[in-house]
Design a protein around this motif. Structure first.
Motif, short mmCIF file in Angstrom:
data_model
loop_
_atom_site.label_atom_id
_atom_site.label_comp_id
_atom_site.label_asym_id
_atom_site.label_seq_id
_atom_site.Cartn_x
_atom_site.Cartn_y
_atom_site.Cartn_z
N ILE A 1 -5.76 40.67 -5.48
CA ILE A 1 -7.03 40.58 -6.19
C ILE A 1 -7.20 39.21 -6.85
CG2 ILE A 1 -8.47 41.60 -7.98
CD1 ILE A 1 -8.09 43.33 -5.53
N ALA A 2 -6.15 38.66 -7.40
CA ALA A 2 -6.24 37.35 -8.07
C ALA A 2 -6.63 36.26 -7.07
CB ALA A 2 -4.91 37.02 -8.74
N ASP A 3 -6.01 36.28 -5.90
CA ASP A 3 -6.36 35.28 -4.88
C ASP A 3 -7.77 35.50 -4.36
OD1 ASP A 3 -4.00 33.87 -4.96
OD2 ASP A 3 -3.00 35.18 -3.51
N LEU A 4 -8.17 36.75 -4.17
CA LEU A 4 -9.51 37.04 -3.67
C LEU A 4 -10.58 36.56 -4.65
CD1 LEU A 4 -11.44 38.37 -1.66
CD2 LEU A 4 -11.08 40.53 -2.89
N ILE A 5 -10.39 36.86 -5.94
CA ILE A 5 -11.39 36.44 -6.93
C ILE A 5 -11.46 34.91 -7.01
CG2 ILE A 5 -11.92 36.44 -9.40
CD1 ILE A 5 -10.72 39.26 -9.54
N ALA A 6 -10.31 34.27 -7.03
CA ALA A 6 -10.30 32.81 -7.08
C ALA A 6 -10.98 32.20 -5.85
CB ALA A 6 -8.86 32.30 -7.20
N GLY A 7 -10.71 32.78 -4.70
CA GLY A 7 -11.31 32.27 -3.48
C GLY A 7 -12.81 32.45 -3.44
N LEU A 8 -13.29 33.66 -3.79
CA LEU A 8 -14.73 33.91 -3.77
C LEU A 8 -15.47 33.03 -4.77
CD1 LEU A 8 -14.79 37.82 -3.43
CD2 LEU A 8 -15.22 36.11 -1.65
N LEU A 9 -14.91 32.88 -5.98
CA LEU A 9 -15.55 32.02 -6.97
C LEU A 9 -15.60 30.57 -6.48
CD1 LEU A 9 -14.07 33.38 -10.35
CD2 LEU A 9 -16.44 33.50 -9.56
N THR A 10 -14.53 30.11 -5.86
CA THR A 10 -14.50 28.74 -5.35
C THR A 10 -15.56 28.54 -4.26
OG1 THR A 10 -12.14 28.58 -5.82
CG2 THR A 10 -13.06 26.98 -4.28
N ILE A 11 -15.65 29.50 -3.33
CA ILE A 11 -16.65 29.39 -2.26
C ILE A 11 -18.05 29.36 -2.86
CG2 ILE A 11 -17.68 30.58 -0.29
CD1 ILE A 11 -14.89 31.68 0.35
N PHE A 12 -18.33 30.26 -3.80
CA PHE A 12 -19.66 30.35 -4.39
C PHE A 12 -20.03 29.06 -5.14
CE2 PHE A 12 -22.34 31.37 -8.09
CZ PHE A 12 -23.47 31.84 -7.43
N VAL A 13 -19.14 28.60 -6.00
CA VAL A 13 -19.42 27.41 -6.80
C VAL A 13 -19.58 26.18 -5.92
CG1 VAL A 13 -18.51 25.87 -8.58
CG2 VAL A 13 -18.30 28.34 -8.85
N CYS A 14 -18.68 26.02 -4.95
CA CYS A 14 -18.76 24.84 -4.06
C CYS A 14 -20.05 24.81 -3.26
CB CYS A 14 -17.55 24.81 -3.13
SG CYS A 14 -16.00 24.36 -3.92
N MET A 15 -20.44 25.95 -2.71
CA MET A 15 -21.64 25.98 -1.88
C MET A 15 -22.90 25.74 -2.72
SD MET A 15 -20.82 28.99 0.90
CE MET A 15 -22.22 28.54 1.89
N VAL A 16 -22.93 26.30 -3.95
CA VAL A 16 -24.09 26.07 -4.83
C VAL A 16 -24.21 24.60 -5.20
CG1 VAL A 16 -25.04 26.54 -7.12
CG2 VAL A 16 -24.16 28.42 -5.73
N VAL A 17 -23.12 24.00 -5.61
CA VAL A 17 -23.16 22.60 -6.02
C VAL A 17 -23.45 21.69 -4.83
CG1 VAL A 17 -21.85 20.72 -7.08
CG2 VAL A 17 -21.64 23.04 -7.97
N LYS A 18 -22.91 22.01 -3.64
CA LYS A 18 -23.23 21.21 -2.46
C LYS A 18 -24.71 21.29 -2.12
CE LYS A 18 -18.78 21.19 -0.06
NZ LYS A 18 -18.76 19.75 0.23
#
Length: 776
Positions: A266-283
């Protein structure tokens, strides 16, 4: 000269043109316009020119091999240095992170990704011709290298069996030996790719990349993005799976991921999903407001720093069993030679990697070269990347090309030259020497999420398919086929299958090209397709065929088919049916039932032929000779015949081939064309060729196309020249021979025919005239 719109009204005299010139066929044109005499240089002269040496030539060769000698002396320090420094720092931060992330795709320890982000830039700085691309790892190429690594060093080869206290056996992996072997394989394949690229550059075969059409590259990179996504998905979920490779490997991986989905961390999944979301929004913000934001927000770097801090502070590895980087070596490893014994096992994959890596780099480089008005030397790029990969392979790196996102950062932040690239390499160097240890608490799922976030552009290529289908269905099929093949078969076999399919579509388009019957636009020398334009008129008794393709062995049958459809009959069938009618007429002559007059043939009883028999005989494939030893006969075959034979009508007297779209003909085509001309000549249809290239004439000459019957005066410079020549011939014939003889007969038998109502001297005159015509 033609003008349009307001120009026509302002300068009406320029909206029309009038040309007065002779009608040109090939011999008459050559008489008036002498060719230039081109004397080819001898081998000795060419060697002397090539091997000659001068100071200027040496300098030119040096600048060609080391392009830095061309642009560095012209470097504008005051104008460019600050921009290059800002761009270099920004690009270096992104390159550091991407190097770590793409190492996951290759299957080697993460620290080796930093080496791959440093060494290639150093050599490309001296040898490359692009001023803007950022050299280093790219996800598609990294995944292709990873497929080689995983196939040659799977986990199964490094299993250790150990017994625990309960007596149960547990399988362990010797990770140290596995990683060492994988690093050796990746560096070896990189060295081999460099050798291949260097060879391609030295032998000037950069043109090979032209066969990778844009639809093929689009489908391939989209499939590769999907492969990358699946390979990183298991890292984001931190789900254990086997390393599959080859056909259907992506399907097996997905099946095993979903089978083990309950083991998701769960820790890796949450970190990964947050990273994908934040990176795509900022890009997306960077893209939409790129004109207002002076420097794109380096979101990958920011997210990595934050994620590393959180992981270190919370101690995610111990509390939540999160997968972290753990170890990044500081400093450099000594250079090591490649394992040459592996070359045979990886040569095929290395070839495809070399081509794909080069194609991606050059295609990106050409975009910015066009934007900033400078040239890219394709062959020198092969040499530059070849030496870069050989040099990098010696330092345990994996294959380098360019990354679109990284290059966009380098260009958008003000990068002017490769000085920005060498500064970005300096930033990576700092990370290798000093900062690598600080990233050890970073979760692998964050790096995998950064990779996935950078795939957006490649996934969006799917939106190109609908407009591509409207533009060209063949190109759209190439895109879809390559994408599906690369997903199912793997990247190397998928690329090969897509390339074969693309070449097959080209072959089919050439083998079944467009063709059409042309007609003239009244009052002009223009000829257009009769099916596409309303006001075109076909010259009476003339058919004009335009074949829009080179003519060679594969499509010559298509030419025959289109010819038959255009003229409306088969020349061979017409000829065979005429032979059959002539035999019957000959029999009637021998029996004395027919006689020759200037008005034609009639039967003694005075009856006429009321109907034809059905054509029950199949086409006679044998080219029969007319039995003319006793009787010579000349017939108007479009009139009513005195025998019951169904002879197809021939409504034309002339056939013109428009070779304006024919770029070349081969030996087979020349032979068949010669046969076609003879077939039509035997049924009294003249054949001309118009709008031909000079190279086609040379081919015809070399293939012995011309003889006593087929001469160069059948070649005309334009279709209109041929049509005017035909019209002049018809007018001349009508003036010279106003009486049209429908049927004339000639008898040479020893026993004279019984003739009635005709003077014998008159009959002999008719027979002699017929003999002269047939002899000619």
């Amino acid at each position: 000269m033609a003008a349009g719109g307001g120009v026509d009204r302002a300068l009406p005299e320029l909206s029309r043109y009038v040309v007065s010139r002779p009608i040109y066929n090939e011999p008459t044109f050559q008489e008036e316009h002498e060719r230039k005499l081109v004397v080819p240089k001898t081998i000795r002269e060419r060697l002397q020119k090539t091997c000659s040496c001068s100071r200027r030539k040496v300098l030119q060769i040096a600048k060609t091999f080391f392009p830095i000698l061309e642009w560095l002396p012209k470097y504008r320090v005051k104008e460019w240095l600050v921009s290059d420094m800002i761009s270099g720092v920004s690009t270096g931060l992104v390159a550091t992170l991407q190097g770590l992330a793409y190492a996951l795709l290759v299957g080697v320890p993460i620290g080796y990704g930093l080496y791959s982000a440093f060494f290639p830039i150093v050599t490309y700085f001296f040898l490359g011709t692009s001023r803007h691309i950022s050299v280093g790892p790219f996800p598609v190429v990294s995944l292709m290298v990873g497929s080689v690594v995983l196939s040659m060093a799977p986990d199964e080869n490094f299993r250790l069996i150990s017994s625990n206290v309960t007596g149960l056996n547990k399988t362990l992996i010797d990770t140290e030996a596995r990683d060492a072997q994988r690093v050796l394989i990746s560096s070896t394949v990189t060295f081999l790719v460099g050798i291949l690229q260097l060879v391609f550059g030295v032998f000037q075969i950069g043109f090979i990349v032209r066969y990778l059409a844009d639809p093929l590259v689009g489908g391939f990179t989209t499939a590769a993005a999907f492969q990358v996504f699946v390979s990183q998905l298991k890292i984001v979920l931190n789900v254990p799976t086997q390393n599959y490779n080859g056909v259907l490997s992506i399907i097996y991986t997905l099946i095993e991921i979903f089978q083990n989905i309950r083991m998701t961390n769960i820790a890796d999944l949450i970190a990964g999903l947050l990273t994908i979301f934040v990176c795509m929004v900022v890009k997306e913000i960077n893209d939409r407001f790129k004109h207002k934001i002076p420097v794109p927000i380096p979101i990958e770097v920011i997210v990595t720093i934050i994620a590393t801090g959180i992981s270190y502070g919370v101690d995610l590895e111990k509390k939540y069993n999160a997968g972290i980087v753990k170890s990044i070596p500081s400093g450099f490893l000594p250079p090591a030679p490649p394992d040459v014994s592996m070359f045979g096992d990886m040569i095929a994959s290395a070839f495809s990697i070399a081509i794909v890596a080069y194609a991606i780099a050059v295609s990106v480089g050409k975009v910015y070269a066009t934007k900033y008005d400078y040239a890219i030397d394709g062959n020198q790029e092969f040499i530059a990347f070849g030496i870069s990969n050989m040099f990098s392979g010696a330092f345990s790196c994996f294959v380098a090309t360019t990354a679109l996102s990284r290059t966009a950062v380098q260009e958008s932040t003000g990068g002017k030259t490769q000085v920005a690239g060498i500064i970005s390499a300096a930033i990576v160097l700092i990370a290798i020497v000093a900062l690598g240890k600080l990233l050890e608490p970073l979760q692998k799922s964050v790096l995998a999420a950064v990779v996935i976030a950078n795939l957006k552009g490649m996934f969006m290529q799917v939106c190109d398919v609908p407009p591509l289908w409207r533009q060209s269905k063949a190109d759209a099929m190439i895109w879809v086929f390559t994408c599906i093949a690369s997903i199912i078969l793997g990247l190397d076999l998928g690329l090969l299958a897509g390339l074969v399919f693309a070449l097959l579509t080209v072959v089919l388009r050439v083998q079944f090209p467009s063709w059409g019957s042309l007609g003239g636009i009244p009052g002009t020398d223009l000829y257009k397709n009769t099916k596409e334009y309303k006001n075109v008129v076909e010259p009476e008794g003339v058919k004009i065929l335009k074949f829009s393709s080179p003519i060679f062995y594969a499509n010559i049958d298509g030419l025959r088919s289109s010819l038959k459809s255009t003229v409306g009959f088969d020349a061979m069938r017409v000829y065979n049916k005429r032979l059959k009618a002539l035999r019957k007429i000959q029999k009637l002559i021998k029996k004395g039932k027919l006689r020759a007059t200037k008005n034609g043939i009639i039967s003694d009883s005075g009856t006429t032929n009321e109907a034809f028999e059905p054509d029950e005989d199949p086409e006679d494939p044998i080219d029969l000779e007319i039995p003319t030893k006793e009787v010579e006969i000349q017939v108007d075959w479009n009139s009513e015949l005195p025998v019951k034979v169904n002879v197809p009508k021939v409504p034309i007297h002339t056939l013109i081939f428009d070779f304006g779209a024919v770029s070349f003909v081969d030996v087979v085509a020349v032979r068949v064309m010669k046969t076609i001309i003879k077939e039509f000549e035997r049924i009294n249809v003249k054949v001309y060729i118009a709008s031909h290239l000079d190279s086609i004439i040379k081919t015809l000459e070399h293939c012995a196309f011309f003889d006593d019957n087929i001469q160069k005066d059948m070649l005309f410079l334009t279709v209109h020249d041929a049509v005017l020549h035909i019209q002049n011939q018809i007018m001349h014939r009508d003036i010279q021979d106003p009486i049209f003889e429908k049927i004339s007969l000639m008898q040479e038998s020893k026993e004279p025919l019984e003739l009635t109502e005709t003077n014998q001297n008159e009959e002999l005159d008719v027979q002699e005239e017929a003999m002269r015509k047939l002899a000619s």
